[in-house]
Structure formats: C-alpha cells, structure tokens
Design a protein around this motif. Structure first.
Motif, short mmCIF file in Angstrom:
data_model
loop_
_atom_site.label_atom_id
_atom_site.label_comp_id
_atom_site.label_asym_id
_atom_site.label_seq_id
_atom_site.Cartn_x
_atom_site.Cartn_y
_atom_site.Cartn_z
N ILE A 63 0.67 -1.25 0.05
CA ILE A 63 -0.16 -0.11 -0.18
C ILE A 63 1.30 1.14 -0.12
N GLY A 64 1.72 1.13 -0.33
CA GLY A 64 3.42 2.62 -0.39
C GLY A 64 2.71 3.09 -1.33
N SER A 65 1.96 2.81 -2.20
CA SER A 65 1.74 3.53 -3.61
C SER A 65 0.75 4.41 -3.14
N GLN A 66 -0.19 4.86 -1.93
CA GLN A 66 -0.99 5.12 -1.63
C GLN A 66 -1.07 6.55 -1.85
N LYS A 67 -2.17 7.97 -1.54
CA LYS A 67 -1.90 9.15 -1.48
C LYS A 67 -1.43 9.24 -0.09
N GLY A 68 -0.24 10.17 0.31
CA GLY A 68 -0.05 10.33 1.99
C GLY A 68 0.84 9.48 2.68
N GLY A 69 0.99 8.28 2.27
CA GLY A 69 0.90 6.99 2.88
C GLY A 69 2.91 7.52 2.47
N GLU A 70 3.70 6.45 3.28
CA GLU A 70 5.38 6.21 3.10
C GLU A 70 5.66 5.64 2.12
N LYS A 71 6.85 5.66 1.33
CA LYS A 71 7.15 5.42 0.31
C LYS A 71 7.33 3.68 0.20
N GLU A 72 7.47 2.77 1.35
CA GLU A 72 7.54 1.74 1.49
C GLU A 72 6.72 1.48 2.37
N LEU A 73 5.06 0.63 2.03
CA LEU A 73 4.62 0.34 3.18
C LEU A 73 3.53 -0.95 2.63
N TRP A 74 3.73 -2.21 4.05
CA TRP A 74 3.21 -3.43 3.60
C TRP A 74 1.98 -3.15 4.69
N ARG A 75 0.73 -3.85 4.55
CA ARG A 75 -0.18 -4.81 5.31
C ARG A 75 -0.21 -5.61 5.43
N ALA A 76 -0.24 -6.78 6.71
CA ALA A 76 -0.65 -7.67 6.20
C ALA A 76 -1.50 -7.93 7.15
N ARG A 77 -2.02 -9.49 7.26
CA ARG A 77 -3.32 -9.94 8.14
C ARG A 77 -2.68 -11.43 8.88
N VAL A 78 -2.48 -11.59 10.06
CA VAL A 78 -2.22 -12.13 10.54
C VAL A 78 -2.89 -13.08 11.81
N SER A 79 -4.00 -14.15 11.28
CA SER A 79 -4.79 -15.39 12.15
C SER A 79 -4.40 -15.91 12.90
N ASP A 80 -5.22 -15.86 14.56
CA ASP A 80 -5.46 -16.55 15.63
C ASP A 80 -6.27 -17.19 15.13
N PRO A 81 -6.80 -18.67 16.36
CA PRO A 81 -7.77 -19.16 16.75
C PRO A 81 -9.27 -17.82 17.13
N THR A 82 -8.64 -16.56 17.33
CA THR A 82 -9.86 -15.73 17.40
C THR A 82 -10.29 -14.60 16.42
N GLY A 83 -9.29 -14.20 16.32
CA GLY A 83 -9.46 -13.45 15.21
C GLY A 83 -7.94 -13.28 14.04
N THR A 84 -7.78 -11.56 13.79
CA THR A 84 -6.46 -11.64 13.30
C THR A 84 -5.97 -10.27 13.63
N PHE A 85 -4.72 -9.64 13.29
CA PHE A 85 -3.82 -9.04 13.67
C PHE A 85 -3.38 -8.56 12.57
N THR A 86 -3.29 -6.94 12.27
CA THR A 86 -3.31 -6.05 10.98
C THR A 86 -1.77 -5.82 11.38
N ILE A 87 -1.42 -6.02 10.48
CA ILE A 87 0.51 -5.55 10.90
C ILE A 87 0.38 -4.68 9.69
N TYR A 88 1.93 -3.91 10.08
CA TYR A 88 2.31 -2.85 8.68
C TYR A 88 3.82 -2.31 8.51
N SER A 89 4.26 -2.63 7.85
CA SER A 89 5.93 -2.56 8.03
C SER A 89 5.87 -1.53 6.98
N GLY A 90 7.01 -1.08 6.70
CA GLY A 90 7.05 0.39 6.08
C GLY A 90 8.70 0.69 6.28
N ASN A 91 9.48 1.87 5.59
CA ASN A 91 10.59 1.99 5.67
C ASN A 91 12.05 2.25 7.13
#
Length: 294
Positions: A63-91
């Motif tokens: 999602i790094g190309s989205q306007k106003g965001g970091e030049k490099e930005l990744w979004r990921a979802r990590v699930s356990d049996p109760t739900g999902t964590f949202t992960i953001y990794s950037g510069n």
C-alpha cells in the motif's frame, strides 16, 4: 539507553477490542520524556507495548503507493483462532518489509512487534503491530504459542474476576491486588481497564470462552485420527477445496452444494470449516470464500 519492554502474548480478539493508550512518561520535564514508551491497555487489563504473536499470514498488500503514505508500506493480516492481527511494515522495518514482499501466502509465522494505534478523527481507533522481527513457523510452533498465551490470559482473567469481586477501585484496588502478590503491571492494567472500559463479568466470561474454544480447536486437530467422525468430513472438505479452487478460493455456498452431492450434510460442512479455520488448515481470503493451506 532505555530498557526494552517485554513482548507479551495476547490473542487477536482481546487486542482488537482494545482502544486506550497510556504513556509511562514521568512528571519531570525533559528530553527523556519524548522516548517514554506508550502502552495499549486492553479491555481485560493487559498493559502492553510490544507483542509476540504466532499465526497464519493470510493476506499481504503493498500500500506504499497510496497518496500521503510512506514510500514503502506493507499491510498484512495474521490470524489466530480468535481473530486477526493487522501488521504494517514500512521504511523503518526494512527486514520485515523484505519478508512480507516475498512470503508465500498462507504461511505460519511468528512476529515480535510494537503496538500502534490510529485515530482517524471520527471517534474510532484502529490498533495494529509494527514488526521488529518476523520469522517462518509451523503448526506446532503456533499451537505451542496458543497454549502458552491461553495459560497467561486465563490466569489474568482469574485476577480480573478477583478484582471485580472485591468491589474496590483506584488505589484501594491496587493495594488489594498488591497484597495478593499480583504483579504490578497486571494490577495497574486491571485498574485502568475497569476505570476506562468499565469491563464487566460478561466480557470476562465471553473472553474465557473464546480462549477455551481456541484451545479445544487445536486439541481436536492434534488428537483427531483417520476414520474418526469429524476428521473424515474435514479431510473431504480439504479435498474438495483443493479440487475446486481456481486461485481465488471456493465460495461457501458452492462448497456446501458440492458436499451435499457427496452426501455430506450442510451442518457437518459448517462444523468442519470452523474446525479447519481454527487449526490453520484453511483461511478466508475474502468474506464467504475459503481456501485450503497447501
């Protein structure tokens, strides 16, 4: 140099229910206060700055190309049996960003990361993790994490029950828990949760049920043997998902119809899908569609 905060273990359902952050900054003015850690206080009284999680990475998006965001930005979802964590990794997380840019989805992973919250201004709050370290894992590691996390969570929920039974609040409750040798970070977190969220017994009871259901899901997957009831249905569902998948997953209604033609009732398909989601054997790439983990 400031001492690093311990990485705690909590389930996704508790993490995602939580919205309130506090700072450990001292009252004294000065530059050091700028570096004081912030803590997310969960609805059930965990006070966390860093987390250690394990689960299945089910989605990665650049999602790094989205306007106003970091030049490099990744979004990921990590699930356990109760739900999902949202992960953001950037510069500032280059190693994690490289990992996310190359990881095969779905895969078991472990992550150590710092808690982040975002308030868009409409009164809502979104919580996420910024990974400091991310590694490949397997089902046994994920299951071990679940057992350890469940034990820690249920112990803390028992302390929360004790706090509710005491009828105390504020410094009186803090002193009461201290006399019972409750660790200071847990006692402080519970006091803050009661004051901010007004957490009640219904919430604590519901969270205990989610934790125990998660444990039962991995217990059944570990103990299931070929030729034994639900295990046979699960195996059939996995075979159908592999055969029917065209790359984007299989719609649930189509899966139920196909299973019905093979003599498998819809209610058993539903039970099998729930069990397979819980033990990480399949995931939901989008609502109503399921895909088996190869």
């Amino acid at each position: 140099m400031a001492e690093r905060e311990m990485a705690y273990r909590i389930f996704a359902c508790e993490f995602n229910d939580s919205r309130f952050q506090v700072s450990s900054a001292s009252d004294a003015p000065g530059q050091a206060d700028l570096h004081a850690p912030n803590f997310l206080v969960t609805t059930a009284g965990a006070k966390v700055n860093r987390l250690f999680i394990a689960g299945v990475i089910t989605e990665v998006e650049d999602i790094g190309s989205q306007k106003g965001g970091e030049k490099e930005l990744w979004r990921a979802r990590v699930s356990d049996p109760t739900g999902t964590f949202t992960i953001y990794s950037g510069n500032y997380q280059p190693e994690a960003s490289v990992f996310l840019s190359t990881v095969e989805v779905p895969s078991f992973v472990t992550i150590v990361g710092k808690v982040r919250s975002y308030e868009p201004g409409d009164g809502s709050v979104f919580v996420s993790l910024r990974p400091e370290e991310i590694n490949h894992a397997d089902e046994s590691i994920r299951n071990r994490w679940m057992v350890d996390t469940a034990e820690l969570t249920l112990d803390r929920l028992d302390i929360f029950d004790e706090a509710l039974s005491s009828g105390l609040s504020g410094t009186d409750l803090l002193d009461h828990l201290s006399l019972k040798n409750v660790p200071s970070n847990i006692a402080e977190g519970i006091c803050i949760a009661l004051d901010h969220y007004h957490t009640d017994r219904d919430y604590i009871r519901g969270l205990k049920i989610q934790v125990r259901d998660a444990l039962l899901s991995i217990g059944s997957s570990l103990s299931a043997s070929p030729g034994g009831g639900l295990a046979d249905i699960e195996q059939s569902v996995m075979v159908m998902l592999h055969e029917m998948n065209q790359g984007k997953g299989v719609e649930y209604a189509v899966l139920v119809r196909e299973a019905g033609e093979k003599g498998i009732p819809a209610e058993l398909v539903e039970k099998a899908v729930r069990s397979l989601l819980s033990d990480g054997s399949l995931y939901e790439p989008r609502v109503g569609f399921f895909r088996a983990i190869d």
